[in-house]
Enzyme design. Structure first.
Site, PDB file in Angstrom:
ATOM      1  N   CYS A   5       0.854  -1.206   0.000  1.00  0.00           N
ATOM      2  CA  CYS A   5       0.000   0.000   0.000  1.00  0.00           C
ATOM      3  C   CYS A   5       0.881   1.244   0.000  1.00  0.00           C
ATOM      4  CB  CYS A   5      -0.946   0.001   1.197  1.00  0.00           C
ATOM      5  SG  CYS A   5      -2.353  -1.116   1.003  1.00  0.00           S
ATOM      6  N   ASP A  28      10.539  -6.960  -8.681  1.00  0.00           N
ATOM      7  CA  ASP A  28      10.824  -7.434  -7.327  1.00  0.00           C
ATOM      8  C   ASP A  28      12.219  -6.947  -6.914  1.00  0.00           C
ATOM      9  OD1 ASP A  28       9.588 -10.055  -5.514  1.00  0.00           O
ATOM     10  OD2 ASP A  28      11.632  -9.353  -5.081  1.00  0.00           O
ATOM     11  N   ASN A  82       1.727 -16.744  -3.533  1.00  0.00           N
ATOM     12  CA  ASN A  82       1.866 -17.456  -2.265  1.00  0.00           C
ATOM     13  C   ASN A  82       0.711 -17.033  -1.376  1.00  0.00           C
ATOM     14  OD1 ASN A  82       4.298 -18.578  -3.153  1.00  0.00           O
ATOM     15  ND2 ASN A  82       5.454 -16.797  -2.467  1.00  0.00           N
ATOM     16  N   GLY A  88       4.009 -19.655   2.076  1.00  0.00           N
ATOM     17  CA  GLY A  88       5.225 -18.834   2.079  1.00  0.00           C
ATOM     18  C   GLY A  88       4.957 -17.359   1.834  1.00  0.00           C
ATOM     19  N   HIS A  93      -0.519  -8.594   1.055  1.00  0.00           N
ATOM     20  CA  HIS A  93      -1.255  -7.761   0.088  1.00  0.00           C
ATOM     21  C   HIS A  93      -1.166  -8.584  -1.196  1.00  0.00           C
ATOM     22  CE1 HIS A  93      -2.139  -3.538  -1.711  1.00  0.00           C
ATOM     23  NE2 HIS A  93      -2.150  -4.401  -2.728  1.00  0.00           N
ATOM     24  N   HIS A  95      -0.467 -10.421  -4.384  1.00  0.00           N
ATOM     25  CA  HIS A  95       0.477 -10.172  -5.470  1.00  0.00           C
ATOM     26  C   HIS A  95       0.754 -11.451  -6.211  1.00  0.00           C
ATOM     27  CE1 HIS A  95       2.810 -11.093  -1.824  1.00  0.00           C
ATOM     28  NE2 HIS A  95       3.713 -11.640  -2.619  1.00  0.00           N
TER      29      HIS A  95
HETATM   30  P1  AMP Z   1       5.797 -13.267  -0.911  1.00  0.00           P
HETATM   31  O1  AMP Z   1       6.830 -14.072  -0.191  1.00  0.00           O
HETATM   32  O2  AMP Z   1       5.044 -14.067  -1.940  1.00  0.00           O
HETATM   33  O3  AMP Z   1       4.878 -12.523   0.023  1.00  0.00           O
HETATM   34  O4  AMP Z   1       6.601 -12.209  -1.785  1.00  0.00           O
HETATM   35  C1  AMP Z   1       6.942 -10.948  -1.352  1.00  0.00           C
HETATM   36  C2  AMP Z   1       7.925 -10.398  -2.362  1.00  0.00           C
HETATM   37  O5  AMP Z   1       8.019  -9.005  -2.209  1.00  0.00           O
HETATM   38  C3  AMP Z   1       9.335 -10.974  -2.256  1.00  0.00           C
HETATM   39  O6  AMP Z   1       9.704 -11.601  -3.473  1.00  0.00           O
HETATM   40  C4  AMP Z   1      10.197  -9.733  -1.965  1.00  0.00           C
HETATM   41  O7  AMP Z   1      11.453  -9.810  -2.597  1.00  0.00           O
HETATM   42  C5  AMP Z   1       9.338  -8.624  -2.523  1.00  0.00           C
HETATM   43  N1  AMP Z   1       9.518  -7.301  -1.946  1.00  0.00           N
HETATM   44  C6  AMP Z   1       9.492  -6.963  -0.629  1.00  0.00           C
HETATM   45  N2  AMP Z   1       9.637  -5.639  -0.473  1.00  0.00           N
HETATM   46  C7  AMP Z   1       9.734  -5.120  -1.731  1.00  0.00           C
HETATM   47  C8  AMP Z   1       9.884  -3.788  -2.243  1.00  0.00           C
HETATM   48  N3  AMP Z   1       9.964  -2.719  -1.437  1.00  0.00           N
HETATM   49  N4  AMP Z   1       9.956  -3.628  -3.592  1.00  0.00           N
HETATM   50  C9  AMP Z   1       9.883  -4.693  -4.410  1.00  0.00           C
HETATM   51  N5  AMP Z   1       9.728  -5.967  -3.981  1.00  0.00           N
HETATM   52  C10 AMP Z   1       9.659  -6.174  -2.665  1.00  0.00           C
END
Ligand code: AMP
Length: 117
Positions: A5, A28, A82, A88, A93, A95
């Site tokens: 957000c 990412d 995920n 995991g 939020h 994605h």
């Molecule tokens: P998940 O484990 O499926 O919740 O994935 C979360 C993803 O968000 C991970 O692949 C992180 O590398 C990515 N992530 C976390 N913070 C950021 C950020 N500020 N900008 C871009 N990616 C992010």
């Protein structure tokens, strides 16, 4: 407010790939493939299991546009979400991870594959 957000609100910077009124796609921060883009709805939805069919219906063409924009629509890609602790999920939020840019390995095994439910 959750981290994604904050990205939508531009409180945290992001490397945007594609955007419209409802969705945002950005690279990412810790890529796990040559192409690793996150695709999120701008409104806060916790995860796939709590989303609604209207959001998913609108998200489908947006995801396809993202794949075309980063040039993996013809070579192929993987779309992953995920969901919850065992899935995991780290950011709560919704994605989708769009992964590609090279042949992907399939390694999503259970921590203990011999454990029965
Ligand atoms: P998940 O484990 O499926 O919740 O994935 C979360 C993803 O968000 C991970 O692949 C992180 O590398 C990515 N992530 C976390 N913070 C950021 C950020 N500020 N900008 C871009 N990616 C992010």
């Amino acid at each position: 407010m959750c981290i994604f957000c904050k990205i939508v609100n531009k409180e945290i910077p992001n490397n945007t790939v594609h955007e419209n009124e409802d969705f945002l796609a950005f690279h990412d921060l810790y890529p796990k493939a040559p192409v690793h883009v996150l695709i999120i709805p701008k409104k806060h939805i916790e995860n796939f299991h709590s989303t609604d069919p209207e959001t998913m219906a609108k998200m489908t063409p947006f995801i396809q546009e993202v794949a075309e924009k980063v040039g993996v629509d013809k070579t192929g890609y993987r779309l992953v979400t995920n969901n919850g602790a065992d899935g995991g999920q780290e950011v709560f939020h919704l994605h989708f991870h769009l992964l590609g840019g090279g042949k992907l390995r399939w390694d999503h095994s259970h921590e203990d594959p011999h454990k029965s439910l």
